[in-house]
Design a protein around this motif. Structure first.
Motif, PDB file in Angstrom:
ATOM      1  N   HIS A  61       1.725 -13.976  19.005  1.00  0.00           N
ATOM      2  CA  HIS A  61       1.896 -14.922  17.907  1.00  0.00           C
ATOM      3  C   HIS A  61       0.547 -15.238  17.279  1.00  0.00           C
ATOM      4  O   HIS A  61       0.401 -15.307  16.060  1.00  0.00           O
ATOM      5  N   GLY A  62      -0.475 -15.401  18.136  1.00  0.00           N
ATOM      6  CA  GLY A  62      -1.805 -15.696  17.627  1.00  0.00           C
ATOM      7  C   GLY A  62      -2.418 -14.541  16.857  1.00  0.00           C
ATOM      8  O   GLY A  62      -2.927 -14.729  15.743  1.00  0.00           O
ATOM      9  N   PHE A  63      -2.370 -13.355  17.411  1.00  0.00           N
ATOM     10  CA  PHE A  63      -2.987 -12.213  16.731  1.00  0.00           C
ATOM     11  C   PHE A  63      -2.264 -11.882  15.431  1.00  0.00           C
ATOM     12  O   PHE A  63      -2.885 -11.627  14.401  1.00  0.00           O
TER      13      PHE A  63
ATOM     14  N   VAL B 126       2.116 -15.839  23.428  1.00  0.00           N
ATOM     15  CA  VAL B 126       1.052 -16.587  22.759  1.00  0.00           C
ATOM     16  C   VAL B 126       0.051 -15.632  22.117  1.00  0.00           C
ATOM     17  O   VAL B 126      -0.364 -15.815  20.969  1.00  0.00           O
ATOM     18  N   LEU B 127      -0.321 -14.584  22.850  1.00  0.00           N
ATOM     19  CA  LEU B 127      -1.268 -13.611  22.303  1.00  0.00           C
ATOM     20  C   LEU B 127      -0.706 -12.952  21.050  1.00  0.00           C
ATOM     21  O   LEU B 127      -1.391 -12.850  20.031  1.00  0.00           O
TER      22      LEU B 127
ATOM     23  N   ILE C 114      -3.339 -14.287  12.909  1.00  0.00           N
ATOM     24  CA  ILE C 114      -4.631 -13.961  12.298  1.00  0.00           C
ATOM     25  C   ILE C 114      -4.425 -12.954  11.180  1.00  0.00           C
ATOM     26  O   ILE C 114      -4.995 -13.071  10.085  1.00  0.00           O
TER      27      ILE C 114
ATOM     28  N   LEU D 206      -1.802 -12.563   9.355  1.00  0.00           N
ATOM     29  CA  LEU D 206      -1.190 -13.241   8.206  1.00  0.00           C
ATOM     30  C   LEU D 206      -2.217 -14.063   7.442  1.00  0.00           C
ATOM     31  O   LEU D 206      -2.231 -14.085   6.211  1.00  0.00           O
ATOM     32  N   ILE D 207      -3.093 -14.744   8.187  1.00  0.00           N
ATOM     33  CA  ILE D 207      -4.107 -15.561   7.526  1.00  0.00           C
ATOM     34  C   ILE D 207      -5.040 -14.662   6.718  1.00  0.00           C
ATOM     35  O   ILE D 207      -5.407 -14.987   5.585  1.00  0.00           O
TER      36      ILE D 207
END
Lengths: 152, 238, 117
Positions: free
Chosen positions: C68-70, C65-66, C73, C75-76
């Motif tokens: 994929h989330g980081f 999860v960490l 960010i 990518l965003i």
């Protein structure tokens, strides 16, 4: 108009901000390219940012501040006594599932090329997805603590 | 100082071979020789059947894009010492991925060019040019799309792109770069048409921001940046 | 095989962690559903999750999860900010470092009570 020479590498004006003038024959805005792929791409980003908030808090509470040793039926009874946590959980459920299922849809589109199999795969995905959203939402929204069975 | 260089090349002759296979050659080469020189040396003095494309031999025609040690590069721009050939390391040369192999290092570029043509790579303007002069464009307006004018259609970007490999009809980074060149050109009026082509399922939204394209481009075009600019343009103008 | 650079590996991991988390999510919805059937069924299941191998998997999940989330960010940032694409290498380094800086201490806190009572 400036007459000094500009180094080309570092001062590119932002094209997106500046090009709204001659986009169409009449000089107006282009007809909307709002389509599903644009929406899906944008949805990933919005749901992703929201999920960072929801999922990380969820992990913090469940795995760091508490842990599996402490979490049991009673933990859930207490947690879901508050409508705030029920709302939090249902938001997490819906966001995570839609974000994830959209991702799975993208994988199918990337790797399954035969039209028949692709239709089958995407349909299965939607059915499974709706099923799990319903299952998840049902328990979060309607859970009532049962009278605990007498300890054996 | 010339050294012995070992080169492993993926060979495939459709008339003779069932599948592609590696063959190894040893060549005497100088560290400052280009890979193209090494290929020439093999073809002229060792194995005349080795087949590859080349033309200008100095990095502007885009004919000799191929996978050198696993990455898409122009054979005429890579030096032997860049890939460790002078230090005794083996140099591996293969055709680009994502294209059908015609023979040895020559790939079928037809689908690539079809995709390029599909985004209308020409100026579209529905008004006549001013009678007395050209269509005026300020230096600032020219700057906006400056980077994407540099594409030489070598195919290194598309050949390094996982969604392009996965196919089947993704237009690919090169087509998107050339569309960018016209979409953001202030003299062009065809942005709407190109954006609607690129907004479909096999357009810009197949890009997964892998960044291989920008790494591979021999002209240092910021391909990923161009693709992101087009996506933002679609979002803000829907 | 294409020898892509960091961007390619980050993308592959992003896909793998995404699929992994989704698979876990299905499992998790199913196990939470058992709450509706009463304390016995639910607590029974949790016994399974308390075992050390599952605790390690839990840590791996947190890592997924960490990551994929980081990476998300990153990518965003690249999607909405031109400068971010220019500084791709730096962003990659920050993402990887941030991931380890959060994940490893989390592992310490999560696994210490399991293996060092």
């Amino acid at each position: 108009m400036s007459t000094e020479t500009k180094t080309t590498q570092h001062t590119h004006p932002d094209p997106v901000a500046r090009t709204t003038r001659r986009w169409t024959r009449s000089g107006g805005r282009p007809r909307p390219t709002g389509n599903f792929e644009l929406f899906s791409w944008y949805f990933f980003r919005i749901s992703g940012i929201l999920l960072l908030f929801f999922a990380l808090i969820h992990l913090l509470i469940m795995h760091l501040l508490n842990n599996v040793d402490v979490i049991d039926y009673n933990f859930i009874v207490q947690r879901w006594a508050s409508p705030l946590w029920r709302t939090f959980d249902i938001m997490l459920l819906v966001l995570a599932l839609t974000h994830g299922l959209n991702g799975a849809r993208v994988l199918i589109y990337d790797y399954v090329h035969s039209r028949g199999w692709r239709t089958f795969a995407v349909t299965t995905l939607y059915v499974v997805g709706i099923l799990f959203i319903v299952l998840g939402a049902q328990v979060i929204l309607t859970f009532q603590p049962q009278i605990q069975s007498v300890a054996k | 100082m010339a050294t012995q260089v070992t080169v492993k090349i993926l060979r495939y002759d459709p008339e003779k071979d069932k599948k592609a296979h590696f063959e190894t050659y040893t060549v005497e080469a100088d560290p400052l020789d280009r890979i193209l020189d090494v290929l020439n040396s093999i073809k002229w003095y060792q194995d005349g059947s080795l087949t590859y494309r080349r033309s200008c031999a100095h990095g502007v025609c885009g004919s000799d894009a191929m996978r050198i040690n696993g990455r898409n590069r122009l054979a005429c721009k890579v030096l032997v010492r860049d890939v460790g050939g002078d230090a005794g390391k083996k140099i591996q040369i293969e055709p680009m991925l994502g294209f059908r192999i015609l023979r040895d290092l020559v790939v079928d570029m037809d689908p690539f060019f079809e995709k390029y043509k599909s985004i209308k790579p020409y100026l579209i303007n529905y008004e006549d040019a001013p009678a007395s002069s050209e269509r005026y464009q300020s230096a600032e307006d020219r700057e906006i799309f400056d980077e994407t004018t540099k594409c030489i259609l070598c195919g290194a970007c598309s050949g390094s792109c996982p969604p392009y490999w996965a196919g089947p009809d993704f237009v690919g980074p090169a087509a998107i770069v050339n569309a960018h060149r016209f979409i953001f050109d202030s003299r062009d009026q065809g942005a709407a048409e190109r954006l609607s082509i690129l907004g479909e399922g096999e357009g810009v939204f197949r890009c997964r921001t892998v960044y291989n394209c920008t790494d591979a481009c021999p002209r240092n075009i910021p391909v990923t940046k161009a693709i992101e600019q087009i996506r933002r343009a679609m979002l803000y103008n829907r | 095989m294409y020898r892509g650079q960091s961007g390619m590996w980050l993308w592959i991991l992003h896909r793998l962690t995404g699929v992994g988390i989704l698979g876990f999510l299905f499992l998790h919805i199913a196990d939470t559903y058992l709450v509706g059937f009463g304390a016995d069924y639910y607590n029974e299941l949790l016994f399974l999750y308390k075992n050390p191998p599952f605790r390690v998997l839990e840590w791996v999940l947190v890592g997924a999860v960490l990551y994929h989330g980081f990476n998300g960010i990153r990518l965003i940032l690249m999607d909405f900010w031109d400068k971010a694409v220019d500084h791709h290498k730096t962003l990659v380094q920050i993402t990887v470092v941030a991931f380890f800086v959060v994940w490893l201490p989390a592992g310490f806190f999560m696994l210490k009570p399991v293996f060092f009572k």
